[in-house]
Write a protein that holds these residues in place. Structure first.
Motif, mmCIF file in Angstrom:
data_model
loop_
_atom_site.group_PDB
_atom_site.id
_atom_site.type_symbol
_atom_site.label_atom_id
_atom_site.label_comp_id
_atom_site.label_asym_id
_atom_site.label_seq_id
_atom_site.Cartn_x
_atom_site.Cartn_y
_atom_site.Cartn_z
ATOM 1 N N LYS A 1 0.822 -1.217 0.000
ATOM 2 C CA LYS A 1 0.000 0.000 0.000
ATOM 3 C C LYS A 1 0.857 1.269 0.000
ATOM 4 O O LYS A 1 0.528 2.230 -0.698
ATOM 5 N N SER A 2 1.978 1.222 0.715
ATOM 6 C CA SER A 2 2.888 2.376 0.680
ATOM 7 C C SER A 2 3.541 2.507 -0.695
ATOM 8 O O SER A 2 3.710 3.618 -1.207
ATOM 9 N N THR A 3 3.902 1.355 -1.277
ATOM 10 C CA THR A 3 4.493 1.365 -2.620
ATOM 11 C C THR A 3 3.519 1.995 -3.615
ATOM 12 O O THR A 3 3.915 2.807 -4.452
ATOM 13 N N LEU A 4 2.244 1.626 -3.496
ATOM 14 C CA LEU A 4 1.218 2.190 -4.379
ATOM 15 C C LEU A 4 1.181 3.710 -4.251
ATOM 16 O O LEU A 4 1.195 4.442 -5.248
ATOM 17 N N ASN B 1 -12.538 21.075 0.205
ATOM 18 C CA ASN B 1 -12.827 20.203 -0.925
ATOM 19 C C ASN B 1 -11.558 19.546 -1.482
ATOM 20 O O ASN B 1 -11.295 19.566 -2.687
ATOM 21 N N ARG B 2 -10.765 18.956 -0.593
ATOM 22 C CA ARG B 2 -9.498 18.318 -0.972
ATOM 23 C C ARG B 2 -9.712 16.868 -1.378
ATOM 24 O O ARG B 2 -10.513 16.153 -0.763
ATOM 25 N N SER B 3 -8.952 16.438 -2.403
ATOM 26 C CA SER B 3 -8.957 15.029 -2.793
ATOM 27 C C SER B 3 -7.760 14.369 -2.138
ATOM 28 O O SER B 3 -6.675 14.935 -2.121
ATOM 29 N N ALA B 4 -7.953 13.157 -1.620
ATOM 30 C CA ALA B 4 -6.834 12.520 -0.942
ATOM 31 C C ALA B 4 -6.888 10.997 -1.047
ATOM 32 O O ALA B 4 -7.962 10.401 -1.098
ATOM 33 N N LEU B 5 -5.698 10.424 -1.104
ATOM 34 C CA LEU B 5 -5.527 8.982 -0.948
ATOM 35 C C LEU B 5 -4.823 8.784 0.381
ATOM 36 O O LEU B 5 -3.789 9.411 0.633
ATOM 37 N N PHE B 6 -5.380 7.928 1.214
ATOM 38 C CA PHE B 6 -4.901 7.837 2.586
ATOM 39 C C PHE B 6 -4.621 6.372 2.907
ATOM 40 O O PHE B 6 -5.537 5.552 2.936
ATOM 41 N N VAL B 7 -3.359 6.023 3.084
ATOM 42 C CA VAL B 7 -2.997 4.646 3.423
ATOM 43 C C VAL B 7 -3.016 4.494 4.934
ATOM 44 O O VAL B 7 -2.517 5.358 5.658
ATOM 45 N N THR B 8 -3.597 3.418 5.399
ATOM 46 C CA THR B 8 -3.622 3.189 6.851
ATOM 47 C C THR B 8 -3.661 1.694 7.126
ATOM 48 O O THR B 8 -4.009 0.903 6.241
ATOM 49 N N HIS B 9 -3.270 1.298 8.311
ATOM 50 C CA HIS B 9 -3.498 -0.092 8.684
ATOM 51 C C HIS B 9 -4.539 -0.185 9.800
ATOM 52 O O HIS B 9 -4.775 -1.224 10.366
ATOM 53 N N SER B 10 -5.163 0.963 10.083
ATOM 54 C CA SER B 10 -6.203 0.970 11.117
ATOM 55 C C SER B 10 -7.582 0.923 10.461
ATOM 56 O O SER B 10 -7.940 1.810 9.676
ATOM 57 N N LEU B 11 -8.356 -0.081 10.777
ATOM 58 C CA LEU B 11 -9.713 -0.217 10.228
ATOM 59 C C LEU B 11 -10.576 0.977 10.625
ATOM 60 O O LEU B 11 -11.311 1.517 9.813
#
Lengths: 264, 268
Positions: free
Chosen positions: A49-52, A189-199
């Motif tokens: 997911k971090s690589t992505l 109105n920000r667009s974001a991709l957010f990687v997390t390991h917390s459900l």
């Protein structure tokens, strides 16, 4: 709504010494983020997911596939289009908080007066303006990461890429900052991709949750979180939140021994 | 009353006994007194080892000698120029070597080799190349200081963390900003160590070169005074040079603390 980012058949292969077969970190990932949408990416550790995220931001060159941000291809780091908030604390300790927020603007050649004004605005949005002249070591880890978010927002990018930015913080602080992020990203109105390991974090923040599988990293499932933003902590106690969360937990398919750590 | 006064005196004595500065000063004064005594009592010939009081008088004497005053000016100039040359070259070469592994692998080994070679054996070559004037002192001083500066700058730049490189790349830092805002601040401890070692090496080199062959400078005056058996004046020169080095050292420390304020902040 128009698309902020379109990722098309993105693959990343690694070769390591003493291993003839390349490792497929990401395998033909298709995803998109609409303008103003907040998409979280979750998956077992080592799923890429971090690589992505790093590949979408131009820090890693894809083996194949393409990334388009606002209609034009992204070929390398371009902070005005895609800006990072990293997992580790990356504020510069020799600069005060407002200088840190203004860093990307300084690199972009914006003069001191206007970059300081823009950085102060971002600090105000984060309710940190009274700490503007302190140094990172004088404030808490949670505050440092909020400043790192402000540093990304100051670039006014098309897309913000967040790589487990609050992973090192305690649960309490993390949820508090999550609510703050939800408020600001909705407001701006920000667009974001957010990687997390917390459900919890994944469901609480997202308009949409993307679940990745481990090696090769593929998209296993996408879940829409149909709840208006900004969200408050009350959302955590709703039936819908709990249902989505347990569905994701089942989908993660974590080996029994690792279940304890999966949602922390 | 009486008991109280004793307690106060005892308290003062305890405080003095626990002070490192008091111990240091006491040892220093005892050494000077012993030196004064053995020299005055004729245990050693005052011609070879004049007492400290004579040396203090000699300091005022050498400042009346226009040749000695000029010597300090010449040595100062040689030291300043050789240090500036070495510092500029040291940073210009040390920073790229510190940042680039290939350049480091290719060029650091010969630099480290020359770092550990005694520089004094190169002195005659510098005299042949540049003559016995000021030029050979500057060149030899810069040569001696350069290796210490490069080595420490490379080490300092090595402190740059991978996350900061990535930050610079992600935020599109142009080279100039990358160096000024990220590389140099994180390399400051190494840069400062390099500059201080370089300054000391340059001074030692300039003085040795002047002692060896010259027609001006402090080293030259040392030679003149020793040839005249004026040990007092020679030691006066030594005392003045030492004092200047101590003053320079404390100024340098202040500058380092000032430049590294953000580091000090971290510990308060």
């Amino acid at each position: 709504m128009s698309q902020a980012v379109i990722v098309d058949k993105l693959s990343v292969h690694y070769t390591i010494e003493q291993q003839p077969e390349p490792i497929v970190a990401l395998d033909e990932i298709d995803l998109s983020v609409k303008k103003g949408e907040l998409v979280t990416i979750i998956g077992p550790s080592g799923c890429g997911k971090s690589t992505l995220l790093h590949t979408i931001g131009g820090l890693i060159s894809p083996t194949s596939g393409s990334i388009h941000i606002d209609g034009t291809p992204l070929l390398g780091p371009d902070p005005k289009r895609a800006t990072f908030v990293f997992q580790e604390y990356t504020l510069l300790p020799w600069k005060n908080l407002v200088e840190n927020v203004a860093l990307g603007l300084k690199f972009a050649g914006i003069d001191r007066a206007s970059r300081t004004a823009r950085a102060m605005e971002q600090l105000k949005l984060m309710r940190l303006e009274q700490y503007a002249h302190m140094h990172p070591d004088q404030v808490s880890g949670g505050m440092q990461q909020r400043v790192a978010v402000a540093r990304a927002l100051a670039m006014e990018p098309q897309l913000i890429l967040m790589d487990e930015p609050f992973g090192a913080l305690d649960e309490q602080t993390r949820m508090m900052i999550g609510a703050e992020i939800s408020r600001i990203f909705t407001l701006e109105n920000r667009s974001a991709l957010f990687v997390t390991h917390s459900l919890d974090e994944a469901v609480f923040l997202a308009d949409r949750v993307i679940l990745l599988t481990t090696r090769p990293g593929r998209i296993k499932e996408e879940i829409i979180v149909d709840e208006p933003r900004p969200r408050t902590r009350k959302f955590l106690e709703t039936r819908r939140f709990v249902d989505i969360r347990s569905h994701l937990f089942a989908s993660l398919d974590v080996p029994a021994g690792d279940r304890e750590g999966a949602d922390t | 009353m009486h008991g109280g006064a004793t307690a106060v005196t005892a308290g003062w004595l305890v405080a003095a006994w626990n002070s490192a500065a008091v111990h240091r000063t006491t040892i220093l004064l005892c050494t000077l007194a012993l030196w004064e005594a053995i020299s005055r009592l004729g245990v050693v010939d005052p011609i070879f080892l004049p007492p400290p009081s004579t040396i203090v008088l000699a300091v005022t004497e050498i400042f009346d000698d226009p040749r000695a005053v000029a010597a300090f000016r010449v040595t100062g100039l040689e030291l300043g120029l050789s240090f500036v040359i070495a510092a500029v070259l040291g940073l210009a070469i040390g920073i790229p070597l510190g940042l680039n592994r290939f350049l480091r692998d290719a060029f650091l080994p010969p630099i480290l080799f020359l770092l550990s070679t005694p520089k004094a054996i190169f002195l005659p070559i510098f005299l042949i190349l540049f003559g016995i004037g000021v030029d050979s002192k500057i060149a030899y001083g810069a040569f001696s200081a350069f290796f210490y500066i490069v080595d420490n700058v490379v080490g300092g730049v090595g402190l740059l963390e991978a996350k900061r490189r990535r930050l610079a790349r992600a935020f599109g830092a142009p080279l100039r900003h990358y160096l000024v805002d990220i590389v140099i601040p994180s390399a400051l401890p190494g840069i400062f160590a390099g500059m201080w070692h370089g300054l000391r090496q340059a001074l030692a080199a300039v003085l040795v070169a002047e002692l060896f062959a010259s027609d001006s400078g402090v080293g030259y005056m040392v030679r003149i005074y020793t040839n005249q058996f004026r040990t007092d004046k020679t030691l006066a020169l030594v005392a003045v040079v030492s004092l200047l080095v101590i003053v320079a050292g404390s100024l340098f420390n202040r500058l380092e603390v000032r430049m590294n304020r953000w580091r000090a902040v971290a510990h308060t």
